[in-house]
Scaffold this active site. Structure first.
Site, PDB file in Angstrom:
ATOM      1  N   ALA A  15       1.050  -1.060  -0.017  1.00 37.86           N
ATOM      2  CA  ALA A  15      -0.089  -0.114   0.150  1.00 37.86           C
ATOM      3  C   ALA A  15       0.988   1.080  -0.057  1.00 37.86           C
ATOM      4  CB  ALA A  15      -0.928   0.056   1.141  1.00 37.86           C
ATOM      5  N   MET A  18       6.020   2.944  -3.149  1.00 37.45           N
ATOM      6  CA  MET A  18       6.909   2.110  -3.755  1.00 37.45           C
ATOM      7  C   MET A  18       5.984   0.951  -4.023  1.00 37.45           C
ATOM      8  SD  MET A  18       9.833   3.219  -5.164  1.00 37.45           S
ATOM      9  CE  MET A  18      10.766   1.581  -5.473  1.00 37.45           C
ATOM     10  N   HIS A 167      15.655  13.583   0.285  1.00 36.17           N
ATOM     11  CA  HIS A 167      14.513  12.823   0.240  1.00 36.17           C
ATOM     12  C   HIS A 167      13.386  13.414   0.957  1.00 36.17           C
ATOM     13  CE1 HIS A 167      17.362   9.554  -0.609  1.00 36.17           C
ATOM     14  NE2 HIS A 167      16.407   8.741  -0.906  1.00 36.17           N
ATOM     15  N   LYS A 171      10.674   9.782   4.766  1.00 37.81           N
ATOM     16  CA  LYS A 171      11.516   8.570   4.945  1.00 37.81           C
ATOM     17  C   LYS A 171      12.044   8.549   6.488  1.00 37.81           C
ATOM     18  CE  LYS A 171      15.778   7.021   3.104  1.00 37.81           C
ATOM     19  NZ  LYS A 171      15.485   5.906   2.734  1.00 37.81           N
TER      20      LYS A 171
END
Length: 278
Positions: A15, A18, A167, A171
């Site tokens: 889900a 990525m 990022h 993350k």
């Protein structure tokens, strides 16, 4: 339609951003079939993995949080090749996910970063004893592999280098696994970088970034609007040499993910880094 040449794939973290891309890529590959979609998020339980990923048609593969039963089910499927688990989850659970997959004879393709050197060594021993392939890949982008190769070449001529990785702010780990891997590759050149010319004082702890191997510093930036970006900056008197890789869409990782799924079928131990299978 499946046959003995079809690779059964479980997507763990299905889900996530990525994970959804992997679901799409696997479902559109003629030599693979999506057998399971695992995710722990309560709001996605029971939803169709294909619809959640934005596909126009249902895949009839519901999201579930039951990883081990799915590993056992795929391990018992004898009409296809051995199964593969693609993991894009969280650093806190990835070690256990990999061990569970190997224990069931399922080959892990791991994009989740945050594994410690000790954990990688333990997993490597476990995979080798089980004669089961395991791929741990900090970055699936071909462009990043090329950046790292260019950085290795440049390091022969420059003695000063720093890494900046940028990022999105969801993350969980820092520095990124890609930045750590880049520093490790440079450290293998057999030289120490960034010899101190003055005694530095950090007025705010961490101002100079994290100190990796051989004097290489890594700086981490986390902001909304970013996906994944890295700069390797070399300096010498009178010149700066900058290598940069930018990601604008997560689909750029999918050729590397699909390659890893196919290549892992012939491996019998842990391999670290996309460059090892290109």
């Amino acid at each position: 339609m499946t046959n003995q040449n079809t690779i059964p794939v479980i997507v763990n973290g299905a889900a996530g951003k990525m994970g959804r891309e992997v679901v799409k890529a696997v479902s559109q590959s003629s030599d693979m079939v999506l057998m399971g979609a695992i995710d722990t998020s309560p709001q996605h339980q029971g939803k169709d993995a294909g619809e959640l990923a934005g596909l126009s048609e249902s895949l009839e593969v519901p999201i579930t949080n039951q990883l081990e039963p799915m590993l056992g089910y795929v391990a018992g499927e004898r009409q296809m090749q051995p199964g593969v688990m693609v993991d894009f989850t969280h650093p806190d659970g990835v070690y256990d996910n990999i061990r569970s997959a190997i224990a069931y004879g399922i080959r892990p393709v791991v994009g989740t970063t945050g594994l410690s050197p000790a954990q990688l060594e333990e997993l490597g021993d476990f995979a080798e004893k089980a004669s089961t392939g395991c791929l741990v890949i900090p970055n699936f982008s071909i462009g990043m592999v090329l950046l790292q190769q260019a950085a290795i070449a440049a390091s022969q001529y420059f003695d000063n280098v720093e890494i900046i990785e940028l990022h999105h702010n969801q993350k969980a780990d820092a520095p990124s696994g890609t930045a750590i891997q880049t520093a490790q590759l440079l450290a293998q050149m057999g030289k120490t970088f960034n010899s101190a010319l003055v005694e530095e004082t950090e007025k705010i702890p961490g101002a100079r970034g994290s100190l990796a191997e051989e004097g290489i510093r890594i700086h981490s930036i986390r902001l909304p609007g970013l996906i994944a970006h890295q700069e390797v900056i070399f300096g010498a008197p009178g010149q700066i040499y900058t290598l940069r890789h930018d990601t604008s869409d997560r689909s750029c990782y999918m050729p590397g993910v699909l390659l890893a799924i196919r290549k892992i079928m012939s491996l019998k131990s842990l391999v670290y880094g996309l460059e090892k299978i290109l």
